[in-house]
Design a protein around this motif. Structure first.
Motif, PDB file in Angstrom:
ATOM      1  N   PHE A 290       0.782  -1.171  -0.140  1.00 42.14           N
ATOM      2  CA  PHE A 290       0.153   0.010   0.011  1.00 42.14           C
ATOM      3  C   PHE A 290       0.744   1.308  -0.212  1.00 42.14           C
ATOM      4  O   PHE A 290       0.802   2.368  -0.912  1.00 42.14           O
ATOM      5  CB  PHE A 290      -0.986   0.018   1.234  1.00 42.14           C
ATOM      6  N   TYR A 291       1.771   1.203   0.763  1.00 40.83           N
ATOM      7  CA  TYR A 291       2.736   2.426   1.098  1.00 40.83           C
ATOM      8  C   TYR A 291       3.437   2.782  -0.320  1.00 40.83           C
ATOM      9  O   TYR A 291       3.823   3.669  -0.588  1.00 40.83           O
ATOM     10  CB  TYR A 291       3.334   2.420   1.999  1.00 40.83           C
ATOM     11  N   ASN A 368      12.180   1.931   9.015  1.00 45.82           N
ATOM     12  CA  ASN A 368      13.030   1.429   8.018  1.00 45.82           C
ATOM     13  C   ASN A 368      12.486   0.665   6.915  1.00 45.82           C
ATOM     14  O   ASN A 368      12.763   0.708   5.556  1.00 45.82           O
ATOM     15  CB  ASN A 368      14.286   0.365   8.472  1.00 45.82           C
ATOM     16  N   ASN A 369      11.212   0.059   7.164  1.00 45.39           N
ATOM     17  CA  ASN A 369      10.467  -0.534   6.139  1.00 45.39           C
ATOM     18  C   ASN A 369      10.056   0.389   5.069  1.00 45.39           C
ATOM     19  O   ASN A 369      10.147  -0.040   3.944  1.00 45.39           O
ATOM     20  CB  ASN A 369       9.216  -1.491   6.864  1.00 45.39           C
ATOM     21  N   LEU A 370       9.692   1.511   5.486  1.00 44.40           N
ATOM     22  CA  LEU A 370       9.060   2.487   4.627  1.00 44.40           C
ATOM     23  C   LEU A 370      10.410   2.691   3.808  1.00 44.40           C
ATOM     24  O   LEU A 370      10.125   2.865   2.483  1.00 44.40           O
ATOM     25  CB  LEU A 370       8.624   3.649   5.060  1.00 44.40           C
ATOM     26  N   LEU A 371      11.702   3.118   4.117  1.00 39.81           N
ATOM     27  CA  LEU A 371      12.654   3.503   3.437  1.00 39.81           C
ATOM     28  C   LEU A 371      12.987   2.451   2.472  1.00 39.81           C
ATOM     29  O   LEU A 371      13.723   2.668   1.316  1.00 39.81           O
ATOM     30  CB  LEU A 371      13.814   3.962   4.114  1.00 39.81           C
ATOM     31  N   VAL A 372      12.853   1.272   2.850  1.00 42.01           N
ATOM     32  CA  VAL A 372      13.461  -0.045   2.026  1.00 42.01           C
ATOM     33  C   VAL A 372      12.506  -0.033   0.668  1.00 42.01           C
ATOM     34  O   VAL A 372      13.044  -0.280  -0.088  1.00 42.01           O
ATOM     35  CB  VAL A 372      13.136  -1.070   2.832  1.00 42.01           C
TER      36      VAL A 372
ATOM     37  N   LEU B 287      -0.648  -6.082  13.823  1.00 38.27           N
ATOM     38  CA  LEU B 287       0.700  -5.363  13.240  1.00 38.27           C
ATOM     39  C   LEU B 287       1.233  -6.094  12.290  1.00 38.27           C
ATOM     40  O   LEU B 287       1.631  -5.451  11.349  1.00 38.27           O
ATOM     41  CB  LEU B 287       1.615  -5.441  14.692  1.00 38.27           C
ATOM     42  N   PHE B 288       1.422  -7.306  12.352  1.00 37.42           N
ATOM     43  CA  PHE B 288       2.163  -8.271  11.479  1.00 37.42           C
ATOM     44  C   PHE B 288       1.294  -7.988  10.147  1.00 37.42           C
ATOM     45  O   PHE B 288       2.052  -7.758   8.943  1.00 37.42           O
ATOM     46  CB  PHE B 288       2.195  -9.720  11.630  1.00 37.42           C
ATOM     47  N   ARG B 289       0.108  -8.161  10.119  1.00 36.39           N
ATOM     48  CA  ARG B 289      -0.759  -7.954   8.937  1.00 36.39           C
ATOM     49  C   ARG B 289      -0.488  -6.600   8.158  1.00 36.39           C
ATOM     50  O   ARG B 289      -0.237  -6.581   7.059  1.00 36.39           O
ATOM     51  CB  ARG B 289      -2.225  -8.306   9.069  1.00 36.39           C
ATOM     52  N   LEU B 293       0.925  -5.883   4.573  1.00 41.99           N
ATOM     53  CA  LEU B 293       0.140  -5.164   3.258  1.00 41.99           C
ATOM     54  C   LEU B 293       0.418  -3.727   3.054  1.00 41.99           C
ATOM     55  O   LEU B 293       0.606  -3.422   1.911  1.00 41.99           O
ATOM     56  CB  LEU B 293      -1.419  -5.032   3.797  1.00 41.99           C
ATOM     57  N   PHE B 294       1.076  -3.049   3.933  1.00 40.62           N
ATOM     58  CA  PHE B 294       1.258  -1.722   3.752  1.00 40.62           C
ATOM     59  C   PHE B 294       2.797  -1.723   3.425  1.00 40.62           C
ATOM     60  O   PHE B 294       3.151  -0.708   2.558  1.00 40.62           O
ATOM     61  CB  PHE B 294       1.176  -1.029   4.983  1.00 40.62           C
ATOM     62  N   TYR B 295       3.674  -2.428   3.928  1.00 41.92           N
ATOM     63  CA  TYR B 295       5.250  -2.125   3.584  1.00 41.92           C
ATOM     64  C   TYR B 295       5.911  -3.050   2.687  1.00 41.92           C
ATOM     65  O   TYR B 295       6.546  -2.851   1.799  1.00 41.92           O
ATOM     66  CB  TYR B 295       5.895  -2.120   5.149  1.00 41.92           C
ATOM     67  N   ASP B 296       5.991  -4.328   2.732  1.00 41.15           N
ATOM     68  CA  ASP B 296       6.562  -5.166   1.969  1.00 41.15           C
ATOM     69  C   ASP B 296       5.620  -6.279   1.234  1.00 41.15           C
ATOM     70  O   ASP B 296       6.675  -6.996   0.258  1.00 41.15           O
ATOM     71  CB  ASP B 296       7.785  -5.609   2.745  1.00 41.15           C
ATOM     72  N   LEU B 297       4.729  -6.935   1.650  1.00 41.35           N
ATOM     73  CA  LEU B 297       4.151  -8.011   1.027  1.00 41.35           C
ATOM     74  C   LEU B 297       5.076  -9.037   0.910  1.00 41.35           C
ATOM     75  O   LEU B 297       5.105  -9.950   0.041  1.00 41.35           O
ATOM     76  CB  LEU B 297       3.958  -7.675  -0.644  1.00 41.35           C
TER      77      LEU B 297
END
Lengths: 427, 687
Positions: A290-291, A368-372, B287-289, B293-297
């Motif tokens: 999403f982001y 960091n997840n966002l920056l990655v 949190l994990f979900r 969904l939002f960050y890395d799939l």
């Protein structure tokens, strides 16, 4: 002259070039020319003509493909291997090469070295092209001849050092009639393709090729590609006959039925994708977090909006903007001024993040997840990084996707992108 | 080709080194294992995690196997007919590359097993230019063959090939040696050469173009097959290869599953099953979900997070050893007093104590045998609750997943997240769902009921439903089904007629309106509607029994992990971390000297950079270096500064200050300014 006529029969439409080559290499006892430069576009028969002629004449030759020779060392060693049979020679530079040739004088007599993709020589070592042109001279008169096969004309090789002018042979592009003639020699393949379900004569196949070329000739002159497409579409052409809807004579009806297939094939010209695919839409098929989608949108906005508009577009209380005459004029100006039609502009990482945070509704942690995500977007070639890895601050990026794509992505996350593009915001 | 013997030494040393390294790694592992390996909770954790891991591996293989078998078939048959282009396979993997490394590994094994030993994998990092690419590829191919031939022989005898010697003529020589000499006939025994490029986007297109051109010029001699792992879509392949190159390869396209499907599969088949007694609580699961969904799939990321949560959960102590399926009784028997104390520290134990009679309270706290009995009873309750929870969640999912707008969500995981954090049957969405269900037509409802019944019957043995309960449920469903089936036979005209009579005797318009309104509201239900009403009531009552939140049970903490403190460990926030380190060094250093009551305190015992950092937080955009130095001195050396007579500063202190400032600049907090002399610009704001 039997060899000559035989050659002309096996390689149609190239009699002039075959004649020239025959004159150069065909007469026993005559010395070979130092070098021959053959130019012509892709698949006009350069390699096949040279090879067949030399083969028929019984001349010893070796073909070197320059793409394979990414270093000079490999080039020389391959030549020595193929021409002389030295499997284990070590040869790093031109001097070694010439020396090696001299020592194997006996094996080299009356042999021809064919250098394919000779345009590569321009980006390789400076002494290669002049060296090969004067190979006979350098080796002290070993009768070895060099043939260059290139897609560009000789004039592109000119440099300040005067080079010996080689004999030039040009292979022009095939005309429509010539293409027709060459393609119609493919009739045997066509016969096996329909597995002799019905019999047809060359006239039938000519009709097909006429129809085929009328669609493709304007788009493609590449013989091998044309032959491939002609072969794959021939079955479509025959379908109505195999289904007993039309007869072999009914060429007009057949043409009408095959036309849509040919139009479709035109779309996939040069793309050999076996499985017939739906036109795949990257924006719809791409699964992004999403982001990451929002980051991509932010990157697009940063790329296609001038930085001075950021305040107006993304801040709530940006103050009133006084309208000047210039603005009014600009509004009236037509599409050529649109930023979305110009290329993407580079933007800094800070600006990307600032826009990202202003367009995302919910509160996003800066982690960091966002920056990655940014670097993974770069990896997917949706963004491209414009600065090298060494600069820590102020990394610059550019957005690589087009408006349709970003509109699709924005639609998926429910974001009205037009509102935030300065091109459209006044509408 | 002269192959030097001398190189072998290098290889030899390297191999030995690798072995030694792995050995020492193993030793180290043993050392760490010995710390915990005796404790009960670690054993439980280990067995549980191993079973989960193997199941995930199996699932992974299962999911990939259909694509895999097609792919392998395609590769196998690629040279069955004479070809004019290089056969290539594009596997559309989806954007998460690390997740797919496992897939490529299985693919490689499969190819090696069934098709050909000649296989190499190229990654973009190794292949910046054509030279590296060719060398890497050929080295892999040729070396691989050596390994195959003489596995355990000492390598010193076999001639090794230097990497720099690798080029195409060598490959051709090697290949012909392999297949021409052994059998004079060419085609049948010839094995194809597979080149796998797992990350197509990562590859420099120019290198690849040249490589494809070379390979296509060898097509009659060396049978190459390419496998591209494409993350985005096939258009990338077309974009990076120009016409004259793309016409040299013939691409077959395969799709693998999107990662959301993969995650759902992992969740539904492994993590939400009775085989895994460890459960994520609602908050942690969400949190994990969200990360997913939002960050890395990334499914592997999700599994790693899950593992971390598990570790955190089990490391609580021996109480968590109860989080398993089988030997609970035995373990409770074996519990020592300390272990029981560990259990008593669980939060919900307090509730248990409070709910008991006063005399029992003391026994609970002091009498170990009594407590063991209670514990056994309570654990058993949860153990029978868990499978039912999953079963009925699935039933509910069948009922609600395709409702318009899906108020409770379309996936089991969404239902799970709600059900473990609160009582799902009391939520607004649940009521909405049942309202929507009560509008459903007979066909739809029947279909769903059949599926629910199947679910219950199929899962009966696994779950802890009583025979009676199961019987009752199935009977009820059967009853409803027969009622629904018989519906057409029974006509219900009678009731309508009686209703119409009452309309005739009316007084005025207002009354009529009122009456009509009333009638429209309590329109008599027809037969189907009645049955539907009863059916839904029955279902709802069942859900209310089984879908209670876990917090209703005592000791639910043993099975549900709901500690949000792991958030900071799961999601890295480097800026906060740096800020904390500089602002409050005690947080990381844990030294006795630096602990501070609040953020604004600066102690001279802190590291210099921390002092400088904390001082700079108080400044505006431009920082005067001299003022900064003065305040630094006032903290580090308070006495010295008092007498103004002393014009110079201690050079040691000044050096320390300068170093600290330089360090801050290196970290990117300040930047030297050209506009104002002796000033630096501050670059960060806020924490």
């Amino acid at each position: 002259m039997t060899t000559l006529s035989k050659l002309e029969a096996s390689l149609p439409c190239r009699s002039a070039q075959i004649g020239q080559l025959y004159n150069l290499y065909g007469h026993k006892g005559e010395p070979f020319p130092d070098s021959v430069y053959i130019s012509g576009g892709p698949s006009v028969g350069k390699s096949i003509v040279v090879r067949t002629v030399l083969h028929e004449l019984g001349v010893k030759y070796a073909v070197i493909n320059l793409i394979e020779c990414y270093t000079t060392k490999i080039l020389f060693e391959t030549i020595l291997n193929k021409l002389v049979g030295l499997g284990d020679s070590r040869c790093d530079n031109m001097m070694d090469f010439v020396d090696n040739l001299r020592r194997n004088r006996a094996a080299l007599v009356e042999s021809v070295l064919i250098i394919d993709k000779a345009e590569k020589l321009r980006t390789m070592d400076f002494n290669l092209f002049p060296g090969f042109l004067k190979l006979k001279e350098l080796t002290g008169g070993i009768p070895v001849s060099v043939v260059f096969l290139s897609q560009i004309i000789l004039q592109k090789f000119y440099s300040r050092s005067s080079v010996v002018e080689p004999i030039q042979i040009h292979f022009p592009q095939y005309s429509k009639d010539e293409l027709l003639e060459i393609l119609s020699s493919d009739i045997d393949y066509a016969r096996t393709a329909v597995t002799n379900a019905f019999h047809f004569d060359s006239n039938f196949y000519q009709n097909y090729l006429n129809a085929f070329l009328s669609v493709f000739y304007r788009h493609c002159r590449d013989l091998s590609e044309l032959r491939y497409v002609a072969r794959t579409n021939f079955l479509n052409y025959c379908q109505p006959i195999l289904r007993n809807e039309n007869t072999v004579e009914d060429s007009m009806a057949l043409w009408r039925k095959v036309a849509p297939f040919l139009k479709q094939a035109l779309q996939n010209l040069y793309l050999r994708v076996s499985s017939p695919q739906l036109p795949d839409n990257l924006a719809q098929n791409l699964e992004l977090p999403f982001y990451a989608k929002y980051l991509l949108i932010a990157a697009y906005l940063a790329s296609y909006n001038p930085a001075k508009d950021d305040k107006r577009l993304f801040m709530k209380y940006h103050g009133r903007k006084t309208k000047t005459m210039r603005d009014v004029k600009r509004k009236n100006k037509v599409t050529e001024q649109l930023n979305t039609l110009l290329g993407p502009k580079p933007f800094s990482f800070d600006r990307l993040l600032a826009i990202f945070y202003s367009i995302v509704d919910d509160k996003v942690g800066f982690n960091n997840n966002l920056l990655v995500q940014v670097s993974s977007l770069v990896e997917l070639q949706l963004l491209s990084s414009l600065s090298d890895g060494s600069t820590l601050d102020g990394a610059k990026y550019k957005c690589n996707v087009n408006f349709d794509f970003i509109q699709m992505v924005a639609k998926m996350v429910g974001f009205n992108i037009r509102k935030y593009l300065s091109d459209f915001s006044h509408m | 080709m002269s192959s030097t013997v001398s190189v072998s030494k290098g290889v030899f040393v390297f191999k030995n080194g690798a072995k030694a390294a792995s050995k020492s790694a193993r030793k180290k592992k043993k050392a760490t294992e010995s710390l915990f390996c005796d404790s009960l909770w670690y054993k439980t954790y280990k067995t549980l995690w191993n079973s989960v891991e193997t199941k995930i591996q199996e699932l992974n293989n299962d999911m990939f196997s259909s694509v895999l078998s097609n792919l392998v078939d395609c590769i196998k048959n690629s040279y069955a007919n004479p070809v004019s282009e290089i056969p290539a396979v594009a596997l559309l993997t989806g954007i998460n590359m690390p997740d797919h490394s496992a897939q490529f590994k299985t693919l490689k094994q499969e190819i090696k097993r069934t098709i050909t030993p000649h296989l190499c994998t190229l990654s973009g990092e190794d292949c910046h230019n054509l030279k590296y690419l060719v060398e890497t590829m050929i080295h892999q191919l040729v070396k691989n063959e050596d390994v195959m031939d003489e596995e355990d022989e000492s390598d010193s005898d076999t001639p090794r090939i230097k990497k720099s010697q690798c080029n195409f003529s060598l490959l051709q020589y090697w290949y012909e040696e392999l297949y021409l000499n052994k059998s004079q006939k060419l085609s049948p025994s010839k094995k194809i050469i597979v080149v796998i490029i797992p990350h197509f986007e990562n590859f420099s297109p120019k290198v690849l173009q040249d490589f494809i051109l070379i390979a296509s010029s060898y097509i009659n001699i060396l049978p190459f097959v390419f496998v591209f792992g494409v993350a985005t879509s096939l258009s990338v392949v077309h974009r990076s290869l120009p016409y004259h190159v793309s016409s040299k390869i013939n691409i077959q396209v395969f799709h693998s599953f999107p990662s959301t499907v993969y995650l759902n599969n992992v969740l539904e088949n492994i993590l939400f099953s009775r085989d895994c007694p460890f459960h994520l609580g609602g908050k942690v699961f969400n949190l994990f979900r969200d990360i997913f969904l939002f960050y890395d799939l990334s499914v592997s990321g999700f599994i790693q997070n899950f593992k971390y949560a598990m570790l955190e959960h089990f490391s609580y102590g021996n109480a968590m050893a109860l989080c398993q399926k089988k030997h609970v009784k035995q373990i409770i028997e074996d519990f020592t007093h300390d272990d029981l104390e560990n259990v008593r520290q669980i939060m919900s134990f307090r509730k248990l104590v409070e709910s008991e009679e006063p005399e029992n309270r003391i026994r609970l706290l002091t009498d170990d045998t009594y407590f063991k009995n209670v514990l056994r009873r309570e654990i058993k309750k949860i153990m029978s609750y868990l499978p039912n929870l999953h079963l009925f969640l699935r039933c509910l999912h069948v009922l609600v997943h395709d409702l318009p707008k899906a108020p409770l969500g379309k996936q089991v995981r969404e239902l799970y997240a709600v059900a473990v954090s609160k009582n799902i049957t009391t939520t607004q969405e649940y009521k909405e769902c049942f309202q929507l269900l009560s509008f459903q037509s007979k066909e739809e409802l029947t279909k769903k009921i059949v599926r629910v019944k199947e679910l219950i019957v199929n899962n009966f043995e696994q779950s802890h439903l009583d025979y009676e309960v199961e019987g009752i449920l199935v009977n009820e469903f059967d009853k409803f089904m027969t009622q629904l089936d018989n519906l057409e036979l029974v006509e219900d005209k009678k009731e309508e007629v009686t209703q119409k009579d009452s309309l005739l005797e009316l007084m005025n318009r207002l009354d009529l309106k009122e009456k009509l309104k009333q009638m429209s509201q309590n329109k008599p239900l027809n037969k189907y509607e009645k049955i539907r009403h009863n059916l839904l009531n029955f279902l709802s009552s069942q859900f209310e029994v089984y879908l209670v939140p876990p917090s209703n049970f005592y000791f639910h903490e043993i099975f549900f992990f709901n500690d949000m403190s792991i958030q900071s460990h799961i999601i890295g926030t480097h800026r906060t971390a740096i800020h904390t380190a500089l602002n409050d060094p005690h947080f990381y250093l844990q030294c006795p000297c630096c602990s501070i009551p609040n953020d604004s305190v600066i102690l001279p015992s802190m590291p210099d950079i921390c002092i400088v950092y904390k001082l700079h937080l108080e400044c505006g955009k431009m920082i005067n270096l001299y003022d900064w130095l003065q305040s630094f001195l006032s903290i580090v050396d308070p006495q010295e500064l008092d007498d103004d007579s002393k014009p110079t500063v201690d050079p040691e202190l000044q050096a320390r200050f300068t170093q600290a400032v330089a360090e801050l600049e290196y970290l990117g907090f300040i930047k030297s300014s050209k506009r104002k002399t002796d000033h630096v610009t501050r670059l960060t704001w806020g924490g």
